[in-house]
Design an enzyme around this catalytic site. Sequence first.
Site, PDB file in Angstrom:
ATOM      1  N   CYS A  91      -1.210  -1.889   4.242  1.00 16.98           N
ATOM      2  CA  CYS A  91      -1.907  -1.223   3.242  1.00 16.98           C
ATOM      3  C   CYS A  91      -3.494  -0.919   3.224  1.00 16.98           C
ATOM      4  O   CYS A  91      -3.813  -1.020   4.268  1.00 16.98           O
ATOM      5  CB  CYS A  91      -1.560  -1.875   1.816  1.00 16.98           C
ATOM      6  SG  CYS A  91      -2.276  -3.579   1.445  1.00 16.98           S
ATOM      7  N   ASN A  94      -5.187  -5.009   2.438  1.00 17.57           N
ATOM      8  CA  ASN A  94      -4.501  -6.250   2.721  1.00 17.57           C
ATOM      9  C   ASN A  94      -4.584  -7.488   1.820  1.00 17.57           C
ATOM     10  O   ASN A  94      -4.546  -8.629   2.289  1.00 17.57           O
ATOM     11  CB  ASN A  94      -4.560  -6.606   4.120  1.00 17.57           C
ATOM     12  CG  ASN A  94      -3.751  -7.766   4.780  1.00 17.57           C
ATOM     13  OD1 ASN A  94      -4.158  -8.558   5.562  1.00 17.57           O
ATOM     14  ND2 ASN A  94      -2.456  -7.545   4.454  1.00 17.57           N
ATOM     15  N   CYS A  96      -2.852  -6.878  -1.639  1.00 23.34           N
ATOM     16  CA  CYS A  96      -1.976  -6.651  -2.572  1.00 23.34           C
ATOM     17  C   CYS A  96      -0.616  -6.349  -2.045  1.00 23.34           C
ATOM     18  O   CYS A  96       0.166  -7.180  -2.097  1.00 23.34           O
ATOM     19  CB  CYS A  96      -2.345  -5.539  -3.604  1.00 23.34           C
ATOM     20  SG  CYS A  96      -3.837  -5.843  -4.873  1.00 23.34           S
ATOM     21  N   ARG A  97      -0.407  -5.109  -1.684  1.00 24.69           N
ATOM     22  CA  ARG A  97       0.771  -4.593  -1.242  1.00 24.69           C
ATOM     23  C   ARG A  97       1.457  -5.035  -0.049  1.00 24.69           C
ATOM     24  O   ARG A  97       2.732  -5.645   0.142  1.00 24.69           O
ATOM     25  CB  ARG A  97       0.848  -3.077  -1.176  1.00 24.69           C
ATOM     26  CG  ARG A  97       0.729  -2.464  -2.684  1.00 24.69           C
ATOM     27  CD  ARG A  97       0.438  -0.791  -2.346  1.00 24.69           C
ATOM     28  NE  ARG A  97      -0.923  -0.567  -1.660  1.00 24.69           N
ATOM     29  CZ  ARG A  97      -1.052   0.567  -1.309  1.00 24.69           C
ATOM     30  NH1 ARG A  97      -0.353   1.505  -1.614  1.00 24.69           N
ATOM     31  NH2 ARG A  97      -2.427   0.818  -0.671  1.00 24.69           N
ATOM     32  N   SER A  98       0.517  -4.895   0.968  1.00 25.67           N
ATOM     33  CA  SER A  98       1.286  -5.656   2.316  1.00 25.67           C
ATOM     34  C   SER A  98       1.267  -7.263   2.420  1.00 25.67           C
ATOM     35  O   SER A  98       2.550  -7.441   3.058  1.00 25.67           O
ATOM     36  CB  SER A  98       0.426  -4.974   3.657  1.00 25.67           C
ATOM     37  OG  SER A  98      -0.945  -5.385   3.494  1.00 25.67           O
ATOM     38  N   ASP A 230      -0.567   1.609  -5.509  1.00 28.08           N
ATOM     39  CA  ASP A 230      -1.629   0.371  -5.269  1.00 28.08           C
ATOM     40  C   ASP A 230      -1.710  -0.142  -6.639  1.00 28.08           C
ATOM     41  O   ASP A 230      -2.347   0.559  -7.589  1.00 28.08           O
ATOM     42  CB  ASP A 230      -3.082   1.123  -4.687  1.00 28.08           C
ATOM     43  CG  ASP A 230      -3.951  -0.191  -4.439  1.00 28.08           C
ATOM     44  OD1 ASP A 230      -3.789  -1.248  -4.908  1.00 28.08           O
ATOM     45  OD2 ASP A 230      -4.807   0.305  -3.719  1.00 28.08           O
TER      46      ASP A 230
END
Length: 267
Positions: A91, A94, A96-98, A230
Amino acid sequence: MMASSAPYLRICHHELAGTFTINPPAQSFHLSRPLPKSLHLRRPRRSPRVSKTSTVRSSAAMDSPAPSSTSAAAAAAAAAEKKPFSVLFVCLGNICRSPAAEGVFRNLVKTRGLDSEFVIDSAGTIGYHEILKIGFFFGGIELKGNKADPRMRSAGRNRGVEITSISRPIRPSDFREFDLILPMDLQNRDDIIAAYERWSFKEPLPKDAEKKVKLMCSYCKKHKETEVPDPYYGGQQGFEKVLDLLEDACESLLDSILSEKGQASTQ
């Protein structure tokens, strides 16, 4: 005819060349000239022994057929099957999402007992969240990443998913080491491909690396979204939405990888 008791010359092959002995042995003398080579007595040369075992082995090796392309392909497929499949989630920063995708997929793989068959990691397209640490006593400088956003970790923990990764930016070696690179949105994908094109001018990278890059939501079965949004600037509901999408995509992703590995092993 000479009597048997008369002295006679006898060549002694066990003496030095040029030495004669008169029978009886007490009457011996040495020639001033060396004995001609034609009179030297030599032991006959033995023919070299040929091992029956080596003969059998060599003939067997000659008779054995060369490995066919089919057997070579089967060996390559077996080696690929034993090699862990590597997945990299990406993301922006690196945090939150990934890292959430890494945690969800790692938990799913562990639940199915497939830990040894996968290498799982996450990264960001920027290194914004890395901290510059300077060792004043040792004069060393290093970059150290951050833990995932506490809101993301809390949301994952509520679903039984531990998010423990430390942020890092994507690097050139990722294109060599990972079998699949999964960006969370279109901008992440464009940034990854741009980085690949930029780095490929400086060092050798796999020519098919761009084929490894696939959008995370392309594996979703229950959701129609094309991107994982995000949640950083939103509320807690945004983090829950991210986990909903990731759980859907990771389930399908794992099934897809296992299916491809199964097909490769049967070919």
